[in-house]
Design an enzyme around this catalytic site. Structure first.
Site, PDB file in Angstrom:
ATOM      1  CB  SER A 204      37.393   8.808  -1.606  1.00 51.14           C
ATOM      2  OG  SER A 204      36.390   8.693  -2.575  1.00 51.14           O
ATOM      3  CG  ASP A 312      36.953  15.698  -5.958  1.00 52.12           C
ATOM      4  OD1 ASP A 312      36.544  14.970  -6.880  1.00 52.12           O
ATOM      5  OD2 ASP A 312      37.321  15.276  -4.848  1.00 52.12           O
ATOM      6  CG  HIS A 343      38.654  12.132  -5.654  1.00 55.93           C
ATOM      7  ND1 HIS A 343      37.976  12.716  -4.609  1.00 55.93           N
ATOM      8  CD2 HIS A 343      38.605  10.782  -5.416  1.00 55.93           C
ATOM      9  CE1 HIS A 343      37.526  11.782  -3.787  1.00 55.93           C
ATOM     10  NE2 HIS A 343      37.915  10.605  -4.254  1.00 55.93           N
TER      11      HIS A 343
END
Length: 631
Positions: A204, A312, A343
């Protein structure tokens, strides 16, 4: 058993590994007792011959060239290091670094681990994630770096701005003798234990930090492993002129990652972010260009191992595809995994294979172990839950743009490889409050708020790989509107449940262990399993466009009511197989709530010219394969 001892340089280390492994030296398990100053290669990988509990732990501070909080002092970057004790006696080791803004706020991993100094001595006792437990005993140093403005680093976060991204570069400069580092007492500290090579990894925002550092071209960064990382902050918060995240999102995220005690202090910086982000238009500006790592990909010197969820909805997969295509254009050595989850870190969706592959990747790029990983297929793709395929590249070789036209039909519209022979139109009303479920269900039911186009049931599987695009030839009765298009697979099947809690995984109560432990930090983590569901349809991919940005995301141009325009825009990238017997659906709407926070309130009436409107699918095998599938 191959052994590498106290070598004078990283270059010698590479030659020595290649020589002993290439000579076919027999390999057997090895233990730390007889290898105090050597890394050991057995079964093609570095072995855990160093202690973990007795590893050297330190915290280093390096001055940066920026002053984000305008206090007249340059911001200081703080990072924590763990390295084998043998480095005190001359062992040279590479670095695995995770630079993050999250270590004291959101924290890391599926179990939300934070950094922790339990005894107050200024050194970490609790290290998030498994990298330290696993890699330090195998002859690596691990660095967990606090992004500027977070945890022990000074300054204020700027959400992807250049000042956010300077910290890891400064740490690499220090590792290679190009910057001054000090301990908490102010004493100068040198990294005379470093072999000159650093790899960065992270999920991320941490993945964004890895890419952002790579595009500086800093010498000494050898490889990066971005997992679900942001490569284009514009695409993270907007899409084709439409704001997809809430107002002042860069400011909001900066607030989230700032320690609570410093949030008031950093408010002026956040206010400046909010004033510059352009929420009022959604256009691409210099603010977003600064936060583009795709545009700077030509400077990347490091190899890249990308991991991304094709489903995602946090960091959408166009962040993956744009960076991947950019580094491919510059022939950067690369590898990629694409998963059906959302994610999620690969440690939590394919754990054993991930640790094995990551270990070999770092061994090759950081220790110079000639293990053949770069001779293997470049891309792993998860086709169904825990069913993986390997391919030479992505998009798959043989994928070709294939025009599929929107056509009339009895109830819903139809799809075909040949456009309508005569002009025809279809109308619908932009309905900002319409949910995605309402948009895609009951596709054969006529609705005033969307258009639905269905293929006949497929006679053979149809595989798409890449980025679909859409051309709508349309007019509206207002000066502005939004457009949304959804590609749907209609057909009952078991699928990864990426759209529910857990984003495709369920966390179990059982644990397994990956690496060594100390009394304050173990290498054991809760196991997971894929979450699946049987459903009648799957949203394959989607996309949105602000009609004002039909010619450029940099400028807005109002519509003339009633005038017909071309509206061309991409959907999110995909790799998907429509099974025989299923139907391909294309849903056309105006505003797309759920995808974007900004919906158009003009509630325009929209008319589509069908003969000139189409979706272009990247079909593996091209038009011939589409014909064979019955399109």
């Amino acid at each position: 058993m191959a052994r590498i001892g106290r070598l004078r340089s990283a270059g010698l280390a590479l030659l020595s590994v290649a020589a002993v492994v290439g000579a076919g030296v027999a390999t057997t398990p090895a233990y730390a007792a007889d290898t105090a100053n050597s890394i050991v290669i057995a079964d093609g990988v570095t072995q855990p011959v160093f202690g973990y509990a007795d590893a050297v732990r330190e915290r280093i501070f390096v001055e940066s060239p920026v002053d984000t909080d305008s206090d007249g002092l340059r911001d200081v970057v703080a990072f924590d290091i763990m390295r084998p004790k043998a480095t005190e006696d001359g062992l040279k080791v590479p670095v695995v670094m995770d630079a993050s803004p999250y270590y004291s706020t959101v924290c890391r991993g599926n179990e939300t681990e934070c950094k922790a100094d339990l005894d107050g001595d200024g050194l970490l006792d609790k290290w998030p994630l498994f990298y330290d437990n696993y890699f330090v005993p195998r002859g690596y140093a691990v660095i967990l770096l606090d992004m500027i403005g977070t945890n022990n680093s000074t300054g204020c976060p700027t959400t992807g701005g250049s000042s956010d991204n300077i910290g890891a570069k400064m740490a690499i400069n220090w590792l290679n003798g190009r910057a001054v580092g000090r301990d908490a007492a102010g004493r100068t500290v040198r990294a005379d234990w470093h072999n000159g090579r650093t790899g960065m990894i992270g999920k991320s925002y941490d993945g964004a930090q890895a890419m952002a550092t790579a595009v500086t071209g800093v010498d000494g960064l050898t490889t990066i492993v971005p997992i679900g990382g942001v490569a284009e902050w514009y695409d993270y918060t907007r899409s084709n002129g439409v704001v997809t995240r809430g107002n002042s999102y860069p400011s909001s995220l900066a607030n989230t990652v700032t320690n609570p005690a410093r949030r008031d202090y950093c408010k002026p910086v956040r206010d400046a972010l909010a004033a510059a982000d352009g929420d009022e238009t959604g256009d691409y500006t210099a603010f977003w260009n600064e936060r583009s790592y795709v545009n700077k990909a030509g400077k990347v010197k490091a190899s890249v191992f990308m991991v991304h969820g094709i489903n995602d909805n946090n960091v959408k997969p166009d962040n993956m595809s744009k960076f991947w295509n950019a580094i491919a254009a510059h022939d950067v050595p690369r590898k990629m995994w694409l998963t059906q989850t959302g994610h999620v870190d690969p440690f939590d969706f394919r754990r054993a294979e991930w640790v094995r592959t990551l270990h070999r990747w770092f061994d090759f790029w950081l220790h110079g172990v000639p293990n053949g990983i770069m001779d293997e297929p470049r891309v792993d793709i998860e086709r169904a839950a825990d069913v993986w395929e390997t391919h030479a590249d992505w998009p798959l070789p043989g994928a070709a743009a294939t025009d599929v036209f929107l056509k009339t039909g009895e109830n819903a519209g139809s799809l075909g490889l040949v456009p309508l022979a005569r002009p025809a139109t279809a109308k619908f009303q932009d309905t900002p409050s319409q949910s995605q479920t309402t948009m895609v269900t009951n596709p054969t039911t006529v609705s005033a708020n969307r258009l639905a186009f269905l293929s006949a049931p497929l006679s053979a599987p149809l595989h798409i790989s890449g980025t679909p695009t859409v051309r709508l030839r349309a007019s509206a009765d207002q000066t502005d509107t939004n457009f949304g298009v959804i590609l749907v697979d209609y057909g009952r099947a078991e699928r990864v449940a990426h759209n529910v809690s857990g984003e495709g995984i369920t966390t179990l109560t059982t644990e397994d262990c990956w690496g060594e432990s100390s009394p304050t930090d173990d290498g054991c983590y809760k196991q997971t399993q894929k979450r699946v569901q049987t459903a009648d349809y799957e949203v394959v991919t989607k996309g949105v466009l602000d009609a004002l940005n039909r010619t450029s995301v940099r400028t807005a141009e109002p519509l003339v009511p009633g005038q017909t325009y071309n509206f061309d825009f991409p959907l999110l990238p995909e790799d998907y197989v429509f099974q025989a017997g299923h139907q391909i659906g294309v849903i056309v709407v105006g505003s797309y709530s759920g995808y974007s926070s900004q919906v158009d309130q003009t509630r325009a009436s929209i008319e589509i010219a069908l003969k000139s409107s189409k979706i272009v699918l990247p079909v593996v095998g091209g038009t011939a394969a589409a014909h064979a599938a019955g399109l």
